[in-house]
Scaffold this motif. Structure first.
Motif, PDB file in Angstrom:
ATOM      1  N   VAL A  18       0.851  -1.201   0.000  1.00  0.00           N
ATOM      2  CA  VAL A  18       0.000   0.000   0.000  1.00  0.00           C
ATOM      3  C   VAL A  18       0.886   1.249   0.000  1.00  0.00           C
ATOM      4  N   ARG A  21       2.306   1.813  -3.388  1.00  0.00           N
ATOM      5  CA  ARG A  21       1.313   2.401  -4.315  1.00  0.00           C
ATOM      6  C   ARG A  21       1.168   3.886  -4.018  1.00  0.00           C
ATOM      7  N   SER A  22       1.159   4.238  -2.726  1.00  0.00           N
ATOM      8  CA  SER A  22       0.915   5.633  -2.333  1.00  0.00           C
ATOM      9  C   SER A  22       2.054   6.551  -2.723  1.00  0.00           C
ATOM     10  N   ASN A  23       3.254   6.020  -2.766  1.00  0.00           N
ATOM     11  CA  ASN A  23       4.417   6.849  -3.078  1.00  0.00           C
ATOM     12  C   ASN A  23       5.211   6.207  -4.216  1.00  0.00           C
ATOM     13  N   PRO A  24       5.065   6.720  -5.427  1.00  0.00           N
ATOM     14  CA  PRO A  24       5.744   6.100  -6.574  1.00  0.00           C
ATOM     15  C   PRO A  24       7.258   5.971  -6.384  1.00  0.00           C
ATOM     16  N   ARG A  27       8.390   2.489  -5.091  1.00  0.00           N
ATOM     17  CA  ARG A  27       8.130   1.258  -5.855  1.00  0.00           C
ATOM     18  C   ARG A  27       9.447   0.612  -6.296  1.00  0.00           C
ATOM     19  N   ASP A  76       0.358   3.914   8.296  1.00  0.00           N
ATOM     20  CA  ASP A  76      -0.870   4.699   8.480  1.00  0.00           C
ATOM     21  C   ASP A  76      -2.030   3.708   8.530  1.00  0.00           C
ATOM     22  N   GLN A  78      -5.134   3.905   9.183  1.00  0.00           N
ATOM     23  CA  GLN A  78      -6.407   4.264   8.528  1.00  0.00           C
ATOM     24  C   GLN A  78      -6.359   3.903   7.044  1.00  0.00           C
ATOM     25  N   LYS A  79      -5.181   4.095   6.458  1.00  0.00           N
ATOM     26  CA  LYS A  79      -5.013   3.779   5.035  1.00  0.00           C
ATOM     27  C   LYS A  79      -5.193   2.269   4.809  1.00  0.00           C
ATOM     28  N   ASP A  82      -8.954   1.199   5.400  1.00  0.00           N
ATOM     29  CA  ASP A  82      -9.821   1.559   4.276  1.00  0.00           C
ATOM     30  C   ASP A  82      -9.550   0.641   3.083  1.00  0.00           C
ATOM     31  N   THR A  83      -8.277   0.337   2.835  1.00  0.00           N
ATOM     32  CA  THR A  83      -7.931  -0.547   1.716  1.00  0.00           C
ATOM     33  C   THR A  83      -8.523  -1.937   1.942  1.00  0.00           C
ATOM     34  N   ARG A  86     -12.143  -1.949   1.214  1.00  0.00           N
ATOM     35  CA  ARG A  86     -12.402  -1.919  -0.242  1.00  0.00           C
ATOM     36  C   ARG A  86     -12.165  -3.292  -0.879  1.00  0.00           C
ATOM     37  N   LEU A 135      -6.913  -1.091  -6.999  1.00  0.00           N
ATOM     38  CA  LEU A 135      -6.030  -0.692  -5.894  1.00  0.00           C
ATOM     39  C   LEU A 135      -4.544  -0.788  -6.230  1.00  0.00           C
ATOM     40  N   LEU A 137      -2.792  -3.493  -6.237  1.00  0.00           N
ATOM     41  CA  LEU A 137      -2.154  -4.441  -5.325  1.00  0.00           C
ATOM     42  C   LEU A 137      -2.257  -5.869  -5.853  1.00  0.00           C
ATOM     43  N   GLY A 374     -14.961  12.981  17.036  1.00  0.00           N
ATOM     44  CA  GLY A 374     -13.710  12.230  17.041  1.00  0.00           C
ATOM     45  C   GLY A 374     -13.325  11.826  18.457  1.00  0.00           C
TER      46      GLY A 374
ATOM     47  N   TYR B  37      -2.719   7.230  -4.934  1.00  0.00           N
ATOM     48  CA  TYR B  37      -3.541   6.391  -4.072  1.00  0.00           C
ATOM     49  C   TYR B  37      -4.588   7.248  -3.382  1.00  0.00           C
ATOM     50  N   TRP B  39      -7.632   7.056  -0.088  1.00  0.00           N
ATOM     51  CA  TRP B  39      -8.249   6.282   0.988  1.00  0.00           C
ATOM     52  C   TRP B  39      -9.113   7.206   1.829  1.00  0.00           C
ATOM     53  N   ASP B  43     -13.154  10.957  11.127  1.00  0.00           N
ATOM     54  CA  ASP B  43     -12.838  11.707  12.340  1.00  0.00           C
ATOM     55  C   ASP B  43     -14.189  12.006  12.979  1.00  0.00           C
ATOM     56  N   GLY B  44     -14.553  11.218  13.989  1.00  0.00           N
ATOM     57  CA  GLY B  44     -15.904  11.316  14.517  1.00  0.00           C
ATOM     58  C   GLY B  44     -16.878  10.914  13.427  1.00  0.00           C
ATOM     59  N   SER B  52      -3.019  10.755  -2.279  1.00  0.00           N
ATOM     60  CA  SER B  52      -1.567  10.820  -2.367  1.00  0.00           C
ATOM     61  C   SER B  52      -1.262  11.213  -3.814  1.00  0.00           C
TER      62      SER B  52
END
Lengths: 409, 77
Positions: A18, A21-24, A27, A76, A78-79, A82-83, A86, A135, A137, A374, B37, B39, B43-44, B52
């Motif tokens: 992941v 993928r997020s940062n070329p 790779r 991360d 959360q990333k 979420d992936t 999906r 994605l 991946l 939050g 990318y 995603w 937050d709450g 990205s």
């Protein structure tokens, strides 16, 4: 009735892929995903890093020694969550019966899907295509008549593999396969089986069940079945998982702590996390446990039983605190954990006294504000004295919904 | 990645999802060459979509808060 057919999907070097993928720029390079805590370890290494011997669990120094050009990336969560959600949504387009086994693994019941999606090979190729297209991946897929063999199959070819084990092919495959390759047989059990002269699945499957039962108790029978490639465990679709047996949180401290005032603040923070999650899912526990781990990894855990079921932060905190105060710390503490267990669902009893009703109301208001704005928007002032938020590690028990869906950031 | 967390102005295409095309940060306009990318985090009760992106030279993380309809630059390499 159609013969059962189970698919196991294992995302390849999930967190690292992941990030690539997020940062070329990352790779094709050796990278290691680590936590944000000061004393972090490698949670996932890319395949490029694995070639140098970088492994999950290594500390930064060990990883850098194995691969001097290694790039560390702070994960991360959360990333990744979420992936994962999906990916599960993609799988739902192919079968309604999906078991989210962990954040990067899932079982899919594909029995009887042939008329819709073609052969198992075609179906696997379609799923791989969707995950790659949506994605970027790759995953390894194993297909077999049961979960045990499907998991074994997906482990056999990585990355981006597809292995199918059939009823006809399983005996030849298992004959000389080391027992430790099977899902559920760890190093200790492998050692015990080895001491009995059982090294391969073929030997395990042919071993007298009575001796296995005598040595291992009730799991003896299951071990023999595993050696024969049999597994009756069902797919547990999302939303049908059994109720949580406990609700707990733990944290590795940024530095070892011996000051009890600081430890108390962490216990309060963890008690609030446990209480809030239990309240969100309408669960209460009658037992509270406190876990302390020392720098030498000696881990101490003790529990107290409460007079009634609770998910009240203050009750959890006070009980954990009582456990702490009864201890003489061996040394500074590395990790603290708080849990409630002996769980019951639903409001068991209305608070009898006005003061308790007020406390319950206060928690309701706190929870609803925190749900909206939050986590920890409104919380106990004491927590802020020392606490510095750091991303946690995603528990293997993580699920995309339900009480095991833990907010980890 | 360096943490920035600043409000920014973004030109985005809302068509079958949201695609940032350009953004302005510190009086300079950056053209998004690649969305590497995306995603979603929460937050709450608020959904935040993260992107990205690169301008061909630098990596940026943009975030769009679906409740407030505001963009921010979260991080840059």
């Amino acid at each position: 009735m159609k013969a059962p057919l189970i698919m196991h999907i294992d995302m390849n070097a999930f967190f690292a892929s992941v990030e690539q993928r997020s940062n070329p720029e990352l790779r094709g390079k050796p990278i290691a995903v680590i936590g944000s805590a000061k004393r972090t370890v490698v949670t996932t290494a890319s395949y490029e890093a694995r070639r140098f011997g970088v492994k999950t669990g290594m500390n930064k120094w060990e990883a850098r020694k194995a691969c001097p050009s290694l790039i560390f990336v702070i994960g991360d969560n959360q990333k990744y969550i979420d992936t994962s959600v999906r990916i599960l949504a993609i799988l739902k387009d192919f079968s309604p019966r999906i078991e989210a086994y962990s954040i990067d693994e899932a079982f899919v019941d594909i029995s009887g899907t042939g008329s819709l999606f073609g052969s198992p090979e075609t179906l696997a190729a379609s799923i791989k295509d969707r995950i790659r297209k949506d994605l970027g991946l790759t995953c390894s897929i194993g297909i077999a008549p049961n979960k045990l063999l499907a998991k074994l199959a997906s482990d056999m070819k990585k990355p981006d593999g597809l292995v199918i084990i059939t009823e006809e092919s399983k005996a030849a495959l298992l004959r000389d396969l080391p027992v430790g390759e099977l899902w559920g047989i760890g190093p200790k059990l492998t050692m015990h089986l080895g001491a009995m002269g059982i090294r391969t699945c073929g030997q395990l499957g042919a071993f007298p069940e009575s001796i296995l039962r005598e040595r291992f108790g009730i799991i003896g029978e299951r071990l023999k079945s595993m050696g024969q490639g049999m597994d009756a465990s069902p797919i547990v679709p999302m939303g049908e998982e059994e109720e949580a047996k406990s609700v707990g949180h733990s944290t590795t401290l940024p530095a070892d702590v011996s000051d009890k005032a600081v430890i108390r603040r962490y216990i309060l923070k963890l008690s609030e996390m446990v209480g809030a999650r239990a309240r969100r899912h309408n669960l209460k526990g009658r037992k509270v446990s406190l876990t302390l781990r020392y720098p030498d990894f000696y881990t101490f855990s003790t529990q107290r039983t409460l007079p009634s079921y609770t998910n009240d932060t203050h009750s959890i905190y006070m009980t954990a605190l009582n456990i702490l105060e009864a201890q003489r710390l061996r040394s500074a503490v590395r990790l603290i954990g708080v849990s409630i267990f002996d769980i019951a669902k639903g409001s068991l009893q209305m608070p009898l006294f006005e003061e308790d009703r007020k406390k319950e109301k206060l928690l309701e208001v706190m929870d609803s504000l925190n749900m909206h704005f939050g986590e920890f928007t409104l919380t106990w002032g004491t927590i802020f004295e020392e606490y510095e938020s750091e991303a946690g590690v995603i528990s293997p028990a993580w699920r995309p919904s339900g009480v095991k869906m833990v907010n980890v950031k | 990645m360096a943490t920035i967390k600043e409000s920014i102005k973004v030109v985005a295409v809302f068509d079958n999802g949201i695609k940032p095309a350009k953004f302005k940060w510190k009086n300079r306009v950056y053209k998004v060459e690649e969305i590497a990318y995306t995603w979603v985090s929460r937050d709450g009760s608020q959904n935040i979509i993260h992107f990205s992106v690169t301008d061909g030279a630098t990596l940026f993380e943009l975030a769009y808060n679906q409740s407030t309809m505001k963009w921010s630059l979260e991080q840059t390499a």
